[in-house]
Motif scaffolding. Sequence first.
Motif, short mmCIF file in Angstrom:
data_model
loop_
_atom_site.label_atom_id
_atom_site.label_comp_id
_atom_site.label_asym_id
_atom_site.label_seq_id
_atom_site.Cartn_x
_atom_site.Cartn_y
_atom_site.Cartn_z
N ARG A 1 20.76 1.60 -20.02
CA ARG A 1 19.90 0.91 -18.91
C ARG A 1 19.10 2.14 -18.19
O ARG A 1 19.69 3.11 -17.98
N ILE A 2 17.90 1.61 -17.80
CA ILE A 2 17.11 2.35 -16.99
C ILE A 2 16.79 1.74 -15.82
O ILE A 2 16.53 0.30 -15.72
N GLU A 3 16.89 2.42 -14.56
CA GLU A 3 16.60 1.60 -13.34
C GLU A 3 15.49 2.53 -12.55
O GLU A 3 15.42 3.71 -12.56
N LEU A 4 14.62 1.68 -12.19
CA LEU A 4 13.31 2.26 -11.26
C LEU A 4 13.36 1.77 -9.94
O LEU A 4 13.44 0.51 -9.73
N ILE A 5 13.77 2.73 -8.99
CA ILE A 5 13.89 2.00 -7.64
C ILE A 5 12.84 2.83 -6.62
O ILE A 5 12.80 3.76 -6.67
N HIS A 6 12.54 2.02 -5.68
CA HIS A 6 11.76 2.33 -4.60
C HIS A 6 12.42 1.88 -3.29
O HIS A 6 12.48 0.49 -3.14
N ASN B 1 10.59 3.10 6.37
CA ASN B 1 9.88 3.13 7.64
C ASN B 1 8.52 2.52 7.24
O ASN B 1 7.83 2.58 6.35
N ARG B 2 8.04 1.43 8.27
CA ARG B 2 7.00 0.62 7.77
C ARG B 2 5.51 1.33 8.04
O ARG B 2 4.39 0.85 7.51
N ASP B 3 5.77 2.75 8.50
CA ASP B 3 4.19 3.32 8.73
C ASP B 3 3.79 3.75 7.25
O ASP B 3 2.62 4.06 7.15
N ILE B 4 4.71 3.73 6.56
CA ILE B 4 4.23 4.08 4.95
C ILE B 4 3.09 3.07 4.47
O ILE B 4 2.28 3.48 3.90
N PHE B 5 3.14 1.99 4.96
CA PHE B 5 2.34 0.73 4.45
C PHE B 5 0.67 1.11 5.12
O PHE B 5 -0.35 1.10 4.41
N ALA B 6 0.53 1.65 6.22
CA ALA B 6 -0.49 1.91 6.97
C ALA B 6 -0.90 2.95 6.44
O ALA B 6 -2.23 3.52 6.50
N ARG B 7 -0.06 4.25 6.29
CA ARG B 7 -0.67 5.59 5.66
C ARG B 7 -1.25 5.16 4.44
O ARG B 7 -2.06 5.76 4.27
N GLY B 8 -0.67 4.53 3.57
CA GLY B 8 -1.24 4.10 2.12
C GLY B 8 -2.62 3.63 2.26
O GLY B 8 -3.46 3.71 1.62
N ALA B 9 -2.79 2.49 3.49
CA ALA B 9 -3.86 1.83 3.54
C ALA B 9 -5.16 2.74 4.26
O ALA B 9 -6.31 3.05 3.50
N LEU B 10 -4.63 3.89 4.59
CA LEU B 10 -5.60 4.89 5.39
C LEU B 10 -5.91 5.70 4.15
O LEU B 10 -7.25 6.20 4.18
N PHE B 11 -5.00 6.33 3.33
CA PHE B 11 -5.38 7.03 2.13
C PHE B 11 -6.36 6.38 1.38
O PHE B 11 -7.38 6.75 0.65
N PHE C 1 0.86 -1.13 -0.10
CA PHE C 1 -0.01 -0.11 0.08
C PHE C 1 1.00 1.28 -0.05
O PHE C 1 0.42 2.44 0.24
N SER C 2 2.27 1.26 -0.19
CA SER C 2 2.95 2.26 -0.29
C SER C 2 2.41 3.03 -1.51
O SER C 2 2.41 2.46 -2.66
N LEU C 3 2.43 4.42 -1.54
CA LEU C 3 1.85 5.36 -2.57
C LEU C 3 2.94 5.37 -3.62
O LEU C 3 2.89 5.42 -4.77
N GLY C 4 4.31 5.46 -2.92
CA GLY C 4 5.48 5.40 -3.79
C GLY C 4 5.49 4.22 -4.98
O GLY C 4 5.63 4.17 -5.92
N VAL C 5 5.16 3.19 -4.36
CA VAL C 5 5.14 1.69 -5.14
C VAL C 5 3.93 1.74 -6.07
O VAL C 5 4.11 1.22 -7.20
N ALA C 6 3.06 2.39 -5.69
CA ALA C 6 1.66 2.53 -6.52
C ALA C 6 2.09 3.30 -7.70
O ALA C 6 1.69 2.93 -9.15
N VAL C 7 2.99 4.45 -7.59
CA VAL C 7 3.54 5.18 -8.75
C VAL C 7 4.44 4.34 -9.51
O VAL C 7 4.43 4.38 -10.73
N LEU C 8 5.48 3.51 -8.83
CA LEU C 8 6.38 2.73 -9.54
C LEU C 8 5.64 1.85 -10.52
O LEU C 8 6.07 1.45 -11.64
N ASP C 9 4.69 1.22 -10.03
CA ASP C 9 3.67 0.25 -10.77
C ASP C 9 3.38 0.60 -12.20
O ASP C 9 3.58 0.06 -13.02
#
Length: 246
Positions: free
Chosen positions: A199-204, A208-218, A120-128
């Motif tokens: 070569r292109i690298e996309l990294i996340h 801090n594990r709070d990011i997953f809870a913040r994403g779920a609340l969002f 639920f990381s918002l950054g991972v959602a953008v990476l996806d």
Amino acid sequence: MTTSPLRLLVHGASGRMGQTLLRLAAGTSLLQVVAAVTGRAPAQRVVDGVPHFASAELSGAPPFDVAIDFSLPDGFDPVLALCVERNAGLVSGTTGISESQRQALIAAASRIPLVWASNFSLGVAVLDELVERAAAALSGWECDIVESHHVHKQDAPSGTALTLGEAARKGGAQPRYASLRAGDIVGEHLVQFTGLGERIELIHRATNRDIFARGALFAATQLNGRAPGSYRVRDLLDGPPPGPTG
């Protein structure tokens, strides 16, 4: 004009993610946890103003707008059924669900708005989204996904790596995976596209594990009031879309 807080039911409240959700939700007036549900009978019925229920008492929970579920597969069916019965949204990050439970999610999406995600990381959602776009634009390039986590994580590749791999496949790539388990790494995902001479690298990187809870609340705040359907976290980033993805 005063807006009523979003009423949340937290399912799996005794786990690490559940405890984080309760802590973060308590810090905003926009959210109100009306029920915290745990697998076993709670030692206290009310903790910090939040009513606690055992999973066997789930049907007796007060009215809620959205349920956030981070539990175990054997507790997944009752909370999904309750959301359908109450016409409430569902945000779930419960992993290891069976194929029949996935089919139940698909069926429920015709009745309620819901989102299930491995991350639920918002950054991972953008990476996806970036991975899918890159794969579509770079036809014929090699795609490698390298994920790193702490030494206690047992599944490999991680669920997030597999989700990113699915995004790459949608764009036409054929991803390969590598996994690293070391130290106390919260989570790192590298998606690499390699062509001749470049070569292109996309990294996340999660620190801090709070990011997953913040994403779920969002996700819960954005899901509330939407049309029935199955949404991705990335669908929720830009406000209400025309409709769900499935």
